[in-house]
Design a protein around this motif. Sequence first.
Motif, PDB file in Angstrom:
ATOM      1  N   CYS A 178       8.341  -0.059 -18.637  1.00  0.00           N
ATOM      2  CA  CYS A 178       9.207  -1.114 -18.073  1.00  0.00           C
ATOM      3  C   CYS A 178      10.635  -0.954 -18.591  1.00  0.00           C
ATOM      4  CB  CYS A 178       8.677  -2.504 -18.420  1.00  0.00           C
ATOM      5  SG  CYS A 178       7.089  -2.835 -17.656  1.00  0.00           S
TER       6      CYS A 178
ATOM      7  N   TRP B  25       3.027   0.395 -21.741  1.00  0.00           N
ATOM      8  CA  TRP B  25       3.547  -0.302 -20.555  1.00  0.00           C
ATOM      9  C   TRP B  25       4.959  -0.839 -20.815  1.00  0.00           C
ATOM     10  CZ3 TRP B  25       2.851   0.275 -15.747  1.00  0.00           C
ATOM     11  CH2 TRP B  25       3.398  -0.641 -14.847  1.00  0.00           C
TER      12      TRP B  25
ATOM     13  N   ALA C   8       6.812  -1.705  -4.946  1.00  0.00           N
ATOM     14  CA  ALA C   8       5.994  -1.545  -6.150  1.00  0.00           C
ATOM     15  C   ALA C   8       6.674  -0.677  -7.189  1.00  0.00           C
ATOM     16  CB  ALA C   8       4.662  -0.925  -5.762  1.00  0.00           C
TER      17      ALA C   8
ATOM     18  N   LEU D 136      -2.762  -4.577 -17.146  1.00  0.00           N
ATOM     19  CA  LEU D 136      -1.947  -5.099 -16.041  1.00  0.00           C
ATOM     20  C   LEU D 136      -2.639  -6.248 -15.326  1.00  0.00           C
ATOM     21  CD1 LEU D 136      -0.647  -1.687 -14.661  1.00  0.00           C
ATOM     22  CD2 LEU D 136       0.711  -3.487 -15.752  1.00  0.00           C
ATOM     23  N   ARG D 137      -3.941  -6.161 -15.211  1.00  0.00           N
ATOM     24  CA  ARG D 137      -4.696  -7.237 -14.546  1.00  0.00           C
ATOM     25  C   ARG D 137      -4.628  -8.517 -15.369  1.00  0.00           C
ATOM     26  NH1 ARG D 137      -5.088  -8.481 -10.355  1.00  0.00           N
ATOM     27  NH2 ARG D 137      -7.238  -9.221 -10.254  1.00  0.00           N
TER      28      ARG D 137
ATOM     29  N   VAL E 157      -2.919  -3.988  -8.841  1.00  0.00           N
ATOM     30  CA  VAL E 157      -2.756  -2.593  -9.256  1.00  0.00           C
ATOM     31  C   VAL E 157      -3.321  -1.606  -8.242  1.00  0.00           C
ATOM     32  CG1 VAL E 157      -3.179  -0.953 -11.142  1.00  0.00           C
ATOM     33  CG2 VAL E 157      -3.010  -3.398 -11.649  1.00  0.00           C
TER      34      VAL E 157
ATOM     35  N   CYS F 212       0.315  -4.460  -3.983  1.00  0.00           N
ATOM     36  CA  CYS F 212       0.261  -3.801  -5.295  1.00  0.00           C
ATOM     37  C   CYS F 212       1.677  -3.766  -5.846  1.00  0.00           C
ATOM     38  CB  CYS F 212      -0.245  -2.362  -5.167  1.00  0.00           C
ATOM     39  SG  CYS F 212      -1.967  -2.252  -4.690  1.00  0.00           S
ATOM     40  N   ASP F 213       1.878  -4.359  -7.014  1.00  0.00           N
ATOM     41  CA  ASP F 213       3.214  -4.318  -7.601  1.00  0.00           C
ATOM     42  C   ASP F 213       3.306  -3.279  -8.703  1.00  0.00           C
ATOM     43  OD1 ASP F 213       1.577  -5.742  -9.235  1.00  0.00           O
ATOM     44  OD2 ASP F 213       2.924  -7.432  -9.510  1.00  0.00           O
ATOM     45  N   ALA F 214       2.173  -2.716  -9.084  1.00  0.00           N
ATOM     46  CA  ALA F 214       2.172  -1.600 -10.033  1.00  0.00           C
ATOM     47  C   ALA F 214       1.257  -0.528  -9.460  1.00  0.00           C
ATOM     48  CB  ALA F 214       1.664  -2.065 -11.390  1.00  0.00           C
TER      49      ALA F 214
ATOM     50  N   SER G 149      -2.170  -9.502 -17.012  1.00  0.00           N
ATOM     51  CA  SER G 149      -0.892 -10.178 -16.785  1.00  0.00           C
ATOM     52  C   SER G 149      -0.638 -10.422 -15.302  1.00  0.00           C
ATOM     53  CB  SER G 149       0.259  -9.423 -17.459  1.00  0.00           C
ATOM     54  OG  SER G 149       0.079  -8.046 -17.349  1.00  0.00           O
TER      55      SER G 149
ATOM     56  N   HIS H  33      -0.928  -8.578 -12.508  1.00  0.00           N
ATOM     57  CA  HIS H  33      -0.469  -7.586 -11.533  1.00  0.00           C
ATOM     58  C   HIS H  33      -1.582  -7.204 -10.562  1.00  0.00           C
ATOM     59  CE1 HIS H  33       3.402  -6.604 -13.359  1.00  0.00           C
ATOM     60  NE2 HIS H  33       2.808  -6.761 -14.541  1.00  0.00           N
TER      61      HIS H  33
END
Length: 324
Positions: A242, A238, A45, A69-70, A76, A138-140, A72, A74
Amino acid sequence: MNHPLVERIVQGDRRALARALSHLTDGHPDKDQLLEALYPYADKARVVGFTGAPGAGKSTLVNQLITHLRRSGHIVGVLAVDPSSPFTGGSLLGDRVRMSDHSGDPGVFIRSVSNRGHRGGMAAATREMLMALSAFGCDAILLETVGVGQAELDVLHVADTVALVLTPGAGDAVQASKAGIMEIGDVFVLNKADEPGAKSLLRALQSMVHERALWRNDWPVPIVPSVATSGEGIAEVWDAICAHQAHMAKRPDAEQRAQIRRRAHILSLVEMELKERLRKSATANARWRDLIEVHKELSPATVAARLLQDIDQMLLPKTPENSG
Ligand SMILES: Nc1nc2c(ncn2[C@@H]2O[C@H](COP(=O)(O)OP(=O)(O)OP(=O)(O)O)[C@@H](O)[C@H]2O)c(=O)[nH]1
């Protein structure tokens, strides 16, 4: 190593994740096996720390970022880190209430980190919980800290990127810089950009970047204005996070930094275990007990030196010179 809970976590079972996190925080007998089984899924993550003075808007910002984020796609995770709180569950944290916009969302997992059950302190506790969240998919992962004390700073080292949330009301940027707070931020979020003084704070920060006062690792710290209450600037926050991670990944010392982190993690585990064993030995080992409790004619420094000699003997490889 397989573990039934981890098998379920990897398939996206929230209840298994919740149970595993409880096992980790309660110091359950199963904890070591659980960590072993989680290890292959760790570090998948993107971990972002948020810090800043109380009331700067961290919770509001994190809440908005979750929404962003949701959208796109992700998954979370949010860890609210409060070293001052001895409680688990974090129901005392106002953060949870504010983030409850997302409580029904299966792609968001929010949890508090406390010191309980973790002899290694908050950073170790956070690392372990990150492993479980990462295994869940979870990737973020957003780490929100309360305050900016030493314990919070330790925790922030776990993050790949740290966002420092500043506000126009927080006083002169140069003062903050003297206090050493600025050094921990990879991205500055100038929140409450709708309030008076935002423009002059922005200018002051920009001139610090211009003078390279805020550069680290060839990275000019971006300053991103936001209004967390309305969501303005959230996408840009964000994007800046990144961009920082892409920058760091491209640096030639990326591998070396990962190695330093791994070393620090391993040594912190050894350190906490050694402390515990030392405490136990001071009463269980008859020679040590004697030195500590009986030989009052010896100064504490002399006793400490003798205990350290004993430890040296134990740690040194056996050779004819030191085997006796
Ligand atoms: N005007 C304005 N108010 C904001 C903004 N962001 C947050 N606030 C308000 O500032 C107050 C504090 O926000 P929080 O999100 O609780 O701040 P925090 O940094 O999490 O504070 P702690 O939980 O005390 O650490 C709340 O009343 C928010 O509604 C903003 O961009 N503009």
